[in-house]
Design a protein around this motif. Structure first.
Motif, PDB file in Angstrom:
ATOM      1  N   UNK A  36       7.655  -5.860  -9.656  1.00 42.24           N
ATOM      2  CA  UNK A  36       6.349  -5.732  -9.043  1.00 42.24           C
ATOM      3  C   UNK A  36       5.561  -4.302  -9.335  1.00 42.24           C
ATOM      4  N   UNK A  37       4.530  -3.993  -9.806  1.00 43.23           N
ATOM      5  CA  UNK A  37       3.825  -2.905 -10.155  1.00 43.23           C
ATOM      6  C   UNK A  37       2.493  -3.126 -10.608  1.00 43.23           C
ATOM      7  N   UNK A  38       1.939  -1.955 -10.762  1.00 42.92           N
ATOM      8  CA  UNK A  38       0.377  -1.831 -11.326  1.00 42.92           C
ATOM      9  C   UNK A  38       0.298  -0.607 -12.588  1.00 42.92           C
ATOM     10  N   UNK A  39      -0.702  -0.722 -13.108  1.00 42.30           N
ATOM     11  CA  UNK A  39      -0.947   0.235 -14.173  1.00 42.30           C
ATOM     12  C   UNK A  39      -2.432   0.623 -13.900  1.00 42.30           C
ATOM     13  N   UNK A  51      -9.628   1.474 -14.435  1.00 37.26           N
ATOM     14  CA  UNK A  51      -9.402   0.085 -13.907  1.00 37.26           C
ATOM     15  C   UNK A  51      -8.121   0.032 -13.609  1.00 37.26           C
ATOM     16  N   UNK A  52      -7.215  -0.688 -12.675  1.00 38.88           N
ATOM     17  CA  UNK A  52      -6.114  -1.097 -12.571  1.00 38.88           C
ATOM     18  C   UNK A  52      -5.696  -2.379 -13.269  1.00 38.88           C
ATOM     19  N   UNK A  53      -4.657  -2.460 -13.755  1.00 37.42           N
ATOM     20  CA  UNK A  53      -4.187  -3.813 -14.464  1.00 37.42           C
ATOM     21  C   UNK A  53      -4.204  -5.008 -13.547  1.00 37.42           C
ATOM     22  N   UNK A  54      -3.858  -4.891 -12.368  1.00 36.62           N
ATOM     23  CA  UNK A  54      -3.848  -5.734 -11.381  1.00 36.62           C
ATOM     24  C   UNK A  54      -4.913  -5.437 -10.309  1.00 36.62           C
ATOM     25  N   UNK A  55      -5.932  -6.585 -10.019  1.00 35.12           N
ATOM     26  CA  UNK A  55      -6.998  -5.997  -9.190  1.00 35.12           C
ATOM     27  C   UNK A  55      -6.717  -5.406  -7.871  1.00 35.12           C
ATOM     28  N   UNK A  56      -7.219  -4.645  -7.098  1.00 37.01           N
ATOM     29  CA  UNK A  56      -7.051  -3.953  -5.945  1.00 37.01           C
ATOM     30  C   UNK A  56      -8.113  -4.382  -4.938  1.00 37.01           C
ATOM     31  N   UNK A  57      -8.127  -5.278  -3.896  1.00 34.48           N
ATOM     32  CA  UNK A  57      -9.254  -5.785  -3.402  1.00 34.48           C
ATOM     33  C   UNK A  57      -9.538  -4.930  -2.066  1.00 34.48           C
ATOM     34  N   UNK A  58      -9.735  -3.661  -2.161  1.00 34.96           N
ATOM     35  CA  UNK A  58     -10.178  -2.534  -1.183  1.00 34.96           C
ATOM     36  C   UNK A  58     -11.366  -2.176  -1.545  1.00 34.96           C
ATOM     37  N   UNK A  59     -12.313  -1.504  -0.501  1.00 38.51           N
ATOM     38  CA  UNK A  59     -13.526  -0.861  -1.016  1.00 38.51           C
ATOM     39  C   UNK A  59     -13.322   0.410  -1.762  1.00 38.51           C
ATOM     40  N   UNK A  60     -12.211   1.163  -1.577  1.00 37.21           N
ATOM     41  CA  UNK A  60     -11.834   2.246  -2.536  1.00 37.21           C
ATOM     42  C   UNK A  60     -10.366   2.026  -2.906  1.00 37.21           C
ATOM     43  N   UNK A  62      -6.598   2.242  -3.960  1.00 35.22           N
ATOM     44  CA  UNK A  62      -5.443   2.918  -3.491  1.00 35.22           C
ATOM     45  C   UNK A  62      -4.329   2.400  -4.572  1.00 35.22           C
ATOM     46  N   UNK A  63      -4.146   3.117  -5.409  1.00 34.60           N
ATOM     47  CA  UNK A  63      -3.258   2.684  -6.360  1.00 34.60           C
ATOM     48  C   UNK A  63      -2.000   2.292  -5.980  1.00 34.60           C
ATOM     49  N   UNK A  64      -1.368   2.938  -4.819  1.00 34.29           N
ATOM     50  CA  UNK A  64      -0.177   2.624  -4.446  1.00 34.29           C
ATOM     51  C   UNK A  64       0.010   1.786  -3.427  1.00 34.29           C
ATOM     52  N   UNK A  65      -1.074   0.612  -3.355  1.00 32.56           N
ATOM     53  CA  UNK A  65      -0.929  -0.152  -2.446  1.00 32.56           C
ATOM     54  C   UNK A  65      -0.180  -1.356  -3.033  1.00 32.56           C
ATOM     55  N   UNK A  66       1.212  -1.670  -2.319  1.00 38.28           N
ATOM     56  CA  UNK A  66       2.162  -2.596  -2.673  1.00 38.28           C
ATOM     57  C   UNK A  66       1.716  -3.961  -2.538  1.00 38.28           C
ATOM     58  N   UNK A  67       0.834  -4.268  -1.751  1.00 37.46           N
ATOM     59  CA  UNK A  67       0.292  -5.580  -1.637  1.00 37.46           C
ATOM     60  C   UNK A  67      -0.610  -6.073  -2.948  1.00 37.46           C
ATOM     61  N   UNK A  68      -1.014  -5.245  -3.530  1.00 37.45           N
ATOM     62  CA  UNK A  68      -1.956  -5.418  -4.742  1.00 37.45           C
ATOM     63  C   UNK A  68      -1.178  -5.288  -6.163  1.00 37.45           C
ATOM     64  N   UNK A  69       0.208  -4.982  -6.068  1.00 39.69           N
ATOM     65  CA  UNK A  69       0.969  -5.086  -7.150  1.00 39.69           C
ATOM     66  C   UNK A  69       1.038  -6.356  -8.015  1.00 39.69           C
ATOM     67  N   UNK A  70       0.976  -6.291  -9.177  1.00 35.15           N
ATOM     68  CA  UNK A  70       1.230  -7.826 -10.245  1.00 35.15           C
ATOM     69  C   UNK A  70       2.621  -7.942 -10.281  1.00 35.15           C
ATOM     70  N   UNK A  71       2.842  -9.045 -10.809  1.00 39.05           N
ATOM     71  CA  UNK A  71       4.279  -9.474 -11.210  1.00 39.05           C
ATOM     72  C   UNK A  71       4.567  -9.010 -12.782  1.00 39.05           C
ATOM     73  N   UNK A  72       5.656  -8.238 -12.974  1.00 37.22           N
ATOM     74  CA  UNK A  72       6.042  -7.987 -14.231  1.00 37.22           C
ATOM     75  C   UNK A  72       7.426  -8.840 -14.580  1.00 37.22           C
ATOM     76  N   UNK A  73       7.087  -9.760 -15.500  1.00 37.95           N
ATOM     77  CA  UNK A  73       8.351 -10.634 -15.689  1.00 37.95           C
ATOM     78  C   UNK A  73       8.819 -10.177 -16.935  1.00 37.95           C
ATOM     79  N   UNK A  74      10.398 -10.424 -17.108  1.00 45.53           N
ATOM     80  CA  UNK A  74      11.132  -9.940 -18.419  1.00 45.53           C
ATOM     81  C   UNK A  74      11.355 -11.289 -19.072  1.00 45.53           C
ATOM     82  N   UNK A  75      10.977 -11.229 -20.572  1.00 42.72           N
ATOM     83  CA  UNK A  75      11.228 -12.365 -21.123  1.00 42.72           C
ATOM     84  C   UNK A  75      12.173 -12.094 -22.567  1.00 42.72           C
TER      85      UNK A  75
END
Length: 75
Positions: A36-39, A51-60, A62-75
Motif C-alpha cells: 500500500x502506498x501513495x504518490x 495531486x496524489x495518485x490515490x485520493x485523500x479525503x481530507x479538507x487539507x 496529508x500525504x502520509x495518511x495511511x488510511x488513504x493509501x492505494x493498493x500496489x499489486x505486483x504482476x
C-alpha cells in the motif's frame, strides 16, 4: 508543462536491493504481492495541478495518511 495540465502517470523502476538496505528488510515481491502506498505530483505550475495518485479525503491533503493509501499489486 501547460497550465491546463490535468493528468499524470508514473512509471517506476524500484531497486529492491536498495530498499532492503534502507529498511533492513528482505524485499523480494513476487506476482500477487500487494503493498500500500501513495504518490504525489509536485514541481508543477499551480496548486490545482498538485495531486496524489490515490485520493485523500481530507479538507487539507496529508500525504502520509495511511488510511488513504492505494493498493500496489505486483504482476
Amino acid at each position: 508543462m501547460p497550465p491546463d495540465d490535468k493528468e499524470w502517470w508514473l512509471a517506476a523502476a524500484i531497486p529492491f536491493d536498495v530498499l532492503s538496505e534502507l529498511t533492513g528488510l528482505e524485499l523480494e515481491p513476487t506476482e500477487g504481492t500487494e503493498w500500500r502506498g501513495n504518490f504525489y505530483r509536485s514541481g508543477v505550475q499551480s496548486e490545482s495541478q498538485k495531486a496524489p495518485w490515490h485520493p485523500i479525503e481530507k479538507p487539507e491533503s496529508d500525504y502520509h495518511s495511511l488510511e488513504f493509501f492505494g493498493e500496489l499489486r505486483f504482476e
